[in-house]
Enzyme design. Structure first.
Site, PDB file in Angstrom:
ATOM      1  N   CYS A 226      23.110 -24.946   6.155  1.00 20.45           N
ATOM      2  CA  CYS A 226      22.728 -26.573   6.268  1.00 20.45           C
ATOM      3  C   CYS A 226      22.944 -26.860   7.664  1.00 20.45           C
ATOM      4  CB  CYS A 226      23.756 -27.101   5.483  1.00 20.45           C
ATOM      5  SG  CYS A 226      23.724 -26.682   3.599  1.00 20.45           S
TER       6      CYS A 226
ATOM      7  N   LYS B 186      36.680 -25.660  -0.942  1.00 12.33           N
ATOM      8  CA  LYS B 186      36.920 -24.774   0.109  1.00 12.33           C
ATOM      9  C   LYS B 186      38.180 -24.437   0.495  1.00 12.33           C
ATOM     10  CE  LYS B 186      32.573 -26.676   2.459  1.00 12.33           C
ATOM     11  NZ  LYS B 186      31.714 -25.637   2.345  1.00 12.33           N
TER      12      LYS B 186
ATOM     13  N   GLN C  86      35.627 -27.300   7.467  1.00 12.97           N
ATOM     14  CA  GLN C  86      35.963 -26.068   7.611  1.00 12.97           C
ATOM     15  C   GLN C  86      37.397 -25.515   8.289  1.00 12.97           C
ATOM     16  OE1 GLN C  86      34.453 -23.162   6.722  1.00 12.97           O
ATOM     17  NE2 GLN C  86      32.626 -24.259   5.872  1.00 12.97           N
TER      18      GLN C  86
ATOM     19  N   ASP D 137      34.516 -33.938  10.722  1.00 12.61           N
ATOM     20  CA  ASP D 137      34.255 -33.251   9.380  1.00 12.61           C
ATOM     21  C   ASP D 137      35.051 -32.006   9.574  1.00 12.61           C
ATOM     22  OD1 ASP D 137      33.181 -31.310   8.036  1.00 12.61           O
ATOM     23  OD2 ASP D 137      30.995 -31.324   8.502  1.00 12.61           O
TER      24      ASP D 137
ATOM     25  N   HIS E 189      26.895 -29.777  10.473  1.00 15.99           N
ATOM     26  CA  HIS E 189      26.468 -29.399   9.276  1.00 15.99           C
ATOM     27  C   HIS E 189      25.419 -30.602   8.908  1.00 15.99           C
ATOM     28  CE1 HIS E 189      26.533 -29.249   4.847  1.00 15.99           C
ATOM     29  NE2 HIS E 189      27.120 -27.883   4.873  1.00 15.99           N
TER      30      HIS E 189
HETATM   31  C1  LIG Z   1      31.220 -28.101   8.196  1.00 14.85           C
HETATM   32  C2  LIG Z   1      30.717 -28.458   6.991  1.00 14.85           C
HETATM   33  N1  LIG Z   1      30.679 -29.835   6.763  1.00 14.85           N
HETATM   34  C3  LIG Z   1      30.372 -30.149   5.560  1.00 14.85           C
HETATM   35  C4  LIG Z   1      29.992 -29.499   4.337  1.00 14.85           C
HETATM   36  C5  LIG Z   1      29.580 -30.156   3.130  1.00 14.85           C
HETATM   37  O1  LIG Z   1      30.595 -29.891   2.129  1.00 14.85           O
HETATM   38  P1  LIG Z   1      30.510 -30.375   0.675  1.00 14.85           P
HETATM   39  O2  LIG Z   1      29.269 -29.635   0.218  1.00 14.85           O
HETATM   40  O3  LIG Z   1      31.556 -29.864  -0.044  1.00 14.85           O
HETATM   41  O4  LIG Z   1      30.184 -31.762   0.707  1.00 14.85           O
HETATM   42  C6  LIG Z   1      30.458 -28.029   4.649  1.00 14.85           C
HETATM   43  C7  LIG Z   1      30.108 -27.105   3.585  1.00 14.85           C
HETATM   44  O5  LIG Z   1      29.198 -26.412   3.176  1.00 14.85           O
HETATM   45  C8  LIG Z   1      30.633 -27.825   5.830  1.00 14.85           C
HETATM   46  O6  LIG Z   1      30.749 -26.444   5.900  1.00 14.85           O
END
Ligand SMILES: Cc1ncc(COP(=O)(O)O)c(C=O)c1O
Lengths: 406, 119
Positions: free
Chosen positions: A364, A224, A201, A198, A121
């Site tokens: 993203c 989430k 998910q 990260d 992401h």
């Molecule tokens: C794998 C992953 N990393 C990072 C994020 C970013 O999370 P946040 O927007 O809550 O900071 C997301 C969410 O969209 C994600 O799916």
């Protein structure tokens, strides 16, 4: 087994209609819906306990502090950590920016390498790009196999003595792939690199114990996992958190301040500058209670059943391409796909007219979409309040979209 | 499906004026990088009017159908009139539009405006 009917009764939004159609929410990968318990806990905090934390000498402030620290303890227990290793941030993105900055300052010099993967992401990519540029370090990407799994052989080659950081997602938000973090941790630690995971998910969908993962730093978001927006978590091994310099500075994160200099507070407070998202943290604590009461093993089993049904249905339709591993066990609760020759935005708009909410876009993850040679994709994602009937309704609606646009 | 979609679907299935012109007087490409939609608009201009028009592109049904419809709407029109067109001209021809997809609808109009701006 999860009693979906009982669970759904806890989520007021699931009763609402979209243009007269029952809402079918299949975008929990973007953000989950919130149970009444969480919504009420946030409201109750503002109605009964609102005060700033760690500052006031009056009883209200002490109660607010207890609730905030209580939430930290719940989150810590949920991931198998000690409370002082749990840093509250505003979300995964902020947590990863914190890590890239602080780890960069402490450990990364010109000529060092930072290993990332093509399935990241943007939140686990751009902070490393910026760090690499700032320090004159090199970003080293690792690819995927044709099945959509991380290329572990390539990873093993790339993680050399020059690597100071390995940054990888636990579960891909597009491919759904679950990466073998303990194995990757071994590779990273063999060369003395820090493993940053990260877990945005994974923590909401899988039982995650940070000690078993073997990572050094793990980031995830409250929104989430049934919690409010604006709260996230960075977990770190205590010695490492103690070694790292602060990211944001100001109030709360200091011990003593003179005009020219200051000393830092202990962990985790060193990383929590300013007034934290108090109500949101408390809401996250209640979300964690909710998930724990169902049991994360059960949550996983439920997601898996739905993802397997969706995968089976999608793979059986010859006008659909599915991205990521074909075996449901190899995935989290997300399934990305495309309809042949149809733009994903058209699919999402037509499904929306039937009340079905899915995501369409690059999620993203532009480098991954470039690699797959598609401008965008559709993504359905499932959570504990989704039903088999909703999956079937989604599949049937896809057939209608195909009839109209195919 | 809502009524405006009939117009869109009809143009998506049977695009008008799709292709290329030889030696066009106006030739512009506009894109929405976020979703990958691309529209190219070409004009042949005579006596200050659009004598002929073609579009080409790829992307979602809405952007491509809007481009097709737009070519029908502008054929024969004086450039000075087109320069005064607001978004609503195209939106009302489509019979309304969903607000989540405004960018797609307006892509061909943005291309046209870009092409006319230098004339
Ligand atoms: C794998 C992953 N990393 C990072 C994020 C970013 O999370 P946040 O927007 O809550 O900071 C997301 C969410 O969209 C994600 O799916």
């Amino acid at each position: 087994m999860i009693d979906v009917r009982a669970v759904r009764a806890d989520f007021p939004i699931l009763e609402r209609k979209v243009d007269g159609k029952q809402l079918v929410y299949l975008d929990s990968g973007a953000t989950s819906q919130k149970p009444r318990q969480v919504i009420e806990a946030v409201a109750r905090f503002y109605q009964e306990h609102n005060a700033n934390v760690h500052r006031g000498l009056y009883q209200l402030a002490a109660a607010a502090t207890d609730l905030y620290e209580g939430a930290r303890a719940k989150v810590a227990r949920f991931i198998g950590a000690a409370p002082e290793e749990v840093v509250f941030t505003h979300g995964t993105t902020e947590a990863l920016n914190l890590v890239a900055y602080s780890l960069g300052e402490a450990r990364v010099k010109g000529g060092d390498e930072i290993v990332v993967t093509v399935m990241e992401h943007h939140a686990n990519l751009i902070p490393w790009q910026v760090l690499a540029r700032r320090k004159g370090a090199k970003l080293v990407p690792v690819g995927i196999t044709p099945e959509g799994e991380l290329d572990l052989a390539e990873l093993a080659d790339r993680v050399t003595g020059r690597a100071k950081v390995v940054a990888v997602t636990h579960v891909s938000n597009v491919l759904g792939t679950i990466n073998p973090i303990p194995e990757i941790a071994e590779l990273a630690h063999r060369v003395g690199a820090v493993l940053v995971v990260d877990a945005a998910q994974s923590v909401p969908h899988l039982p995650v114990d940070v000690r078993e993962l073997g990572a050094d730093l793990v980031a995830f978001s409250g929104h989430k996992m049934l919690g409010p927006t604006g709260i996230g978590v960075l977990w770190g091994r205590r010695e490492l958190l103690e070694e790292l310099p602060p990211f944001l500075t100001g109030g709360e994160m200091i011990r003593e301040v003179w005009l020219e200099r200051a000393t830092w507070n202990e962990v985790p407070y060193k990383f929590e500058a300013g007034t934290p998202p108090i109500a949101q943290a408390i809401g996250l604590g209640v979300a964690v209670d909710y998930l724990s009461s169902l049991g994360m093993e059960e949550v996983r089993r439920h997601d898996l059943r739905l993802a397997a049904r969706a995968l089976e249905g999608l793979l059986a339709r010859d006008y659909v391409s599915v991205y990521g591993p074909p075996a449901p066990e190899a995935r989290g609760g997300v399934v990305a796909f495309n309809l042949r020759g149809v733009h994903p935005h058209d699919v999402a708009t037509l499904l929306d007219q039937e009340g079905i909410a899915i995501r369409a876009g690059h999620h993203c993850a532009q480098p991954l979409h470039r690699l797959l040679d598609i401008p965008a994709s559709c993504r359905a994602s499932f959570y504990l309040y989704n039903t088999q009937e909703e999956v079937d309704a989604f599949l049937a609606a896809l057939d209608r979209v195909w009839k109209v646009l195919g | 499906m809502s009524p405006y979609e009939e117009v869109i679907l009809e143009h998506w299935r049977n695009p008008r004026n799709k292709g290329r012109l030889e030696a066009p007087d106006v030739d512009v490409v506009e894109a929405n990088p976020l979703c990958g939609d691309v529209v190219r608009v070409q004009l042949k201009v005579r006596d200050g009017r659009v004598e002929d028009v073609r579009f080409d592109g790829r992307g979602c049904a809405i952007s491509q159908a809007a481009a097709s419809l737009l070519t029908e709407m502008i054929k024969g029109k004086p450039l000075c009139e087109l320069k005064g067109w607001g978004d609503e001209v195209l939106l009302s021809a489509l019979g309304g539009v969903i607000k989540t997809r405004l960018n797609c609808v307006l892509l061909p109009l943005r291309a046209l405006r870009k092409g006319l701006s230098s004339r």
